[in-house]
Design an enzyme around this catalytic site. Structure first.
Site, PDB file in Angstrom:
ATOM      1  N   ILE A 121       0.760  -1.124   0.011  1.00  0.00           N
ATOM      2  CA  ILE A 121      -0.126   0.051  -0.030  1.00  0.00           C
ATOM      3  C   ILE A 121       0.753   1.268  -0.065  1.00  0.00           C
ATOM      4  CG2 ILE A 121      -0.397   0.371   2.458  1.00  0.00           C
ATOM      5  CD1 ILE A 121      -3.011   0.319  -0.062  1.00  0.00           C
ATOM      6  N   HIS A 123       2.688   2.039  -2.373  1.00  0.00           N
ATOM      7  CA  HIS A 123       2.664   2.659  -3.522  1.00  0.00           C
ATOM      8  C   HIS A 123       1.229   3.119  -3.865  1.00  0.00           C
ATOM      9  CE1 HIS A 123       6.177   0.312  -5.028  1.00  0.00           C
ATOM     10  NE2 HIS A 123       5.905  -0.513  -4.017  1.00  0.00           N
ATOM     11  N   ARG A 124       1.297   4.492  -3.873  1.00  0.00           N
ATOM     12  CA  ARG A 124      -0.089   5.298  -3.909  1.00  0.00           C
ATOM     13  C   ARG A 124      -0.349   5.558  -5.050  1.00  0.00           C
ATOM     14  NH1 ARG A 124       3.486   7.139  -0.096  1.00  0.00           N
ATOM     15  NH2 ARG A 124       4.300   8.712  -1.389  1.00  0.00           N
ATOM     16  N   TYR A 131     -10.932  -5.407   1.558  1.00  0.00           N
ATOM     17  CA  TYR A 131     -11.721  -6.250   2.332  1.00  0.00           C
ATOM     18  C   TYR A 131     -11.847  -5.614   3.762  1.00  0.00           C
ATOM     19  CZ  TYR A 131     -13.612 -10.342   4.976  1.00  0.00           C
ATOM     20  OH  TYR A 131     -14.341 -11.133   5.533  1.00  0.00           O
ATOM     21  N   SER A 132     -13.143  -5.408   4.102  1.00  0.00           N
ATOM     22  CA  SER A 132     -13.060  -4.579   5.631  1.00  0.00           C
ATOM     23  C   SER A 132     -13.308  -5.505   6.847  1.00  0.00           C
ATOM     24  CB  SER A 132     -14.369  -3.480   5.696  1.00  0.00           C
ATOM     25  OG  SER A 132     -14.304  -3.134   6.962  1.00  0.00           O
ATOM     26  N   ASP A 217      -2.757   1.933 -13.771  1.00  0.00           N
ATOM     27  CA  ASP A 217      -2.469   2.269 -15.243  1.00  0.00           C
ATOM     28  C   ASP A 217      -1.152   1.548 -15.218  1.00  0.00           C
ATOM     29  OD1 ASP A 217      -0.045   4.073 -15.176  1.00  0.00           O
ATOM     30  OD2 ASP A 217      -1.769   5.533 -14.558  1.00  0.00           O
ATOM     31  N   HIS A 219       1.706   2.300 -16.815  1.00  0.00           N
ATOM     32  CA  HIS A 219       3.189   3.115 -16.384  1.00  0.00           C
ATOM     33  C   HIS A 219       3.056   2.838 -14.701  1.00  0.00           C
ATOM     34  CE1 HIS A 219       5.741   6.473 -15.166  1.00  0.00           C
ATOM     35  NE2 HIS A 219       4.826   6.948 -14.675  1.00  0.00           N
ATOM     36  N   HIS A 223       6.096   0.678 -12.537  1.00  0.00           N
ATOM     37  CA  HIS A 223       6.943   1.284 -11.669  1.00  0.00           C
ATOM     38  C   HIS A 223       7.122   0.464 -10.715  1.00  0.00           C
ATOM     39  CE1 HIS A 223       9.198   4.178  -8.993  1.00  0.00           C
ATOM     40  NE2 HIS A 223       8.058   3.984  -8.124  1.00  0.00           N
ATOM     41  N   ARG A 228       9.262  -4.116  -6.814  1.00  0.00           N
ATOM     42  CA  ARG A 228       9.004  -5.310  -6.097  1.00  0.00           C
ATOM     43  C   ARG A 228       9.272  -6.674  -7.003  1.00  0.00           C
ATOM     44  NH1 ARG A 228       8.658  -3.471  -1.171  1.00  0.00           N
ATOM     45  NH2 ARG A 228       7.243  -1.628  -1.178  1.00  0.00           N
TER      46      ARG A 228
END
Length: 304
Positions: A121, A123-124, A131-132, A217, A219, A223, A228
Site C-alpha cells: 500500500i 505505492h499510492r 476487504y473490511s 495504469d 506506467h 514502476h 517489487r
C-alpha cells in the site's frame, strides 16, 4: 449562478443525443472472453486479472495499440504496422515518455497476508478497495513460510534477510507461528460473545490474509513491478509481483518486452560510475554502500 430545476435539467438531458459508433475494424477480446485470469501464490494467496482497458483490440494487435494510439494522438486502428508500433513503444520506454503507457489500465483481485499488503500500500498510484474487517469476519487463513524461507537478518540490509536460518531456529519459529495461528479460535470466541468486529480484529497477527481490488495504469504498474520484482525486494511480495507480470505479459507483450529490456534486465549508472568506467580508476566515493553497489554492477557487467 442559479441552479436549474429538475424538469429543466431533464429536458436538456432528453435533448442530448448519444451517437453509438461501431469499431472501425474487426476487434477481439484481449482476455479471450474470460471473466478473470488467476494465479495462485503461496498456500492461500491469489493474483487475478479481472479486467483490462482497452478490453478490445484490433485483430492482429494487442492492447499495446492503445499506447501507440495515444502517442500519435490518432483515432481508430491507424495505418501503422505492428513492427512500427513495436519500435515506437520501445522508443517511448527508452526515453521515459510515460504518458502513453497510462492509457492502458488493469484491474486486479489480490489475496495476500497483511504484512505483504502493508508494504504494497506504500505505492499510492492505484485505486484500492480492501476487504473490511470492521464489516466482515476475517477468514481463517494464515501465511507460513517454508523452513528454508525463514531468513537470517542481513548484516548490510536493515530491512531484509538474505540467508536461511539454521534448521533448529527455523523450526522453532514455525512452531511459534502455529501458536499465533491458534489465536484465531480466541478471535472467533470473542465475536461469538458479541465483541464488535472492529475491536476483535486488533488481536489478529500480520500473517492473516486480507484481500482487495486494485486498479492501476500500465506506467505506474511498471514502476511498482520494477521495485517489487527486484532481487532486493522481500521474497514474499516479489512472488506476487512476478505473478502480476506473467498475467499482463500476454495483454501488452510489446510493452512487457520493453520493460524487461529497459528496467528489469538493465542498470542505471551514476555520474561517478561512468567516470570510473571512463578512467579505469576506482569509483570516487567514500560511501561504503555506493562502493558496494558499484562492485555489484561491475560483476554484472563482467568488468574487473
Amino acid at each position: 449562478m442559479p441552479r436549474m430545476s429538475i424538469p429543466v435539467a431533464e429536458k436538456i438531458m432528453d435533448e442530448v443525443q448519444i451517437e453509438k459508433k461501431p469499431f472501425e475494424g474487426e476487434v477481439y477480446d484481449v482476455m479471450g472472453g474470460s471473466a478473470r485470469w488467476e494465479m495462485k501464490v503461496h498456500d492461500h494467496g491469489l493474483v487475478a486479472l479481472l479486467d483490462v482497458m482497452p478490453r478490445f483490440a484490433p485483430v492482429g494487435k494487442s492492447a499495446d495499440f492503445a499506447i501507440v494510439q495515444a502517442a500519435r494522438v490518432s483515432y481508430g486502428e491507424g495505418t501503422k504496422q505492428v513492427n512500427e508500433d513495436r519500435g515506437l513503444i520501445r522508443y517511448l520506454a527508452r526515453h521515459r515518455h510515460t504518458t502513453p503507457f497510462e492509457m492502458v489500465e488493469f484491474k486486479f483481485h489480490h489475496v495476500m497476508p497483511i504484512f505483504v499488503a502493508r508494504q504494497w500500500i506504500r505505492h499510492r498510484t492505484a485505486n484500492v478497495s480492501e476487504y473490511s474487517a470492521r464489516y466482515s469476519v476475517v477468514r481463517d487463513r494464515f501465511f507460513k513460510p517454508l523452513p528454508e524461507n525463514v531468513r537470517r537478518q542481513s548484516a548490510s540490509n536493515r530491512q531484509g534477510g538474505d540467508q536461511a536460518m539454521d534448521p533448529a531456529t527455523a523450526q522453532d519459529f514455525l512452531n511459534y507461528l502455529d501458536e499465533v495461528e491458534r489465536s484465531y479460535e480466541r478471535y472467533q470466541e470473542f465475536l461469538d460473545k458479541g465483541v464488535a468486529r472492529e475491536i476483535a480484529r486488533i488481536a489478529l497477527p500480520a500473517s492473516v490474509y486480507t484481500e482487495w481490488y486494485w486498479k492501476i495504469d500500465l506506467h505506474n504498474l511498471f514502476h511498482f513491478l520494477s521495485l517489487r520484482m527486484d532481487p532486493h525486494a522481500q521474497q514474499e511480495i516479489r512472488d506476487y509481483a512476478t505473478a502480476m507480470f506473467k498475467l499482463i505479459q500476454p495483454v501488452v507483450p510489446i510493452a512487457a518486452e520493453a520493460f524487461l529490456d529497459y528496467h528489469v534486465e538493465s542498470m542505471h549508472l551514476t555520474r561517478l560510475e561512468i567516470e570510473a568506467i571512463r578512467t579505469g580508476q576506482p569509483i570516487a566515493t567514500t560511501n561504503k554502500r555506493e562502493a558496494a553497489e558499484w562492485e555489484e554492477k561491475k560483476r554484472r557487467l563482467g568488468c574487473k
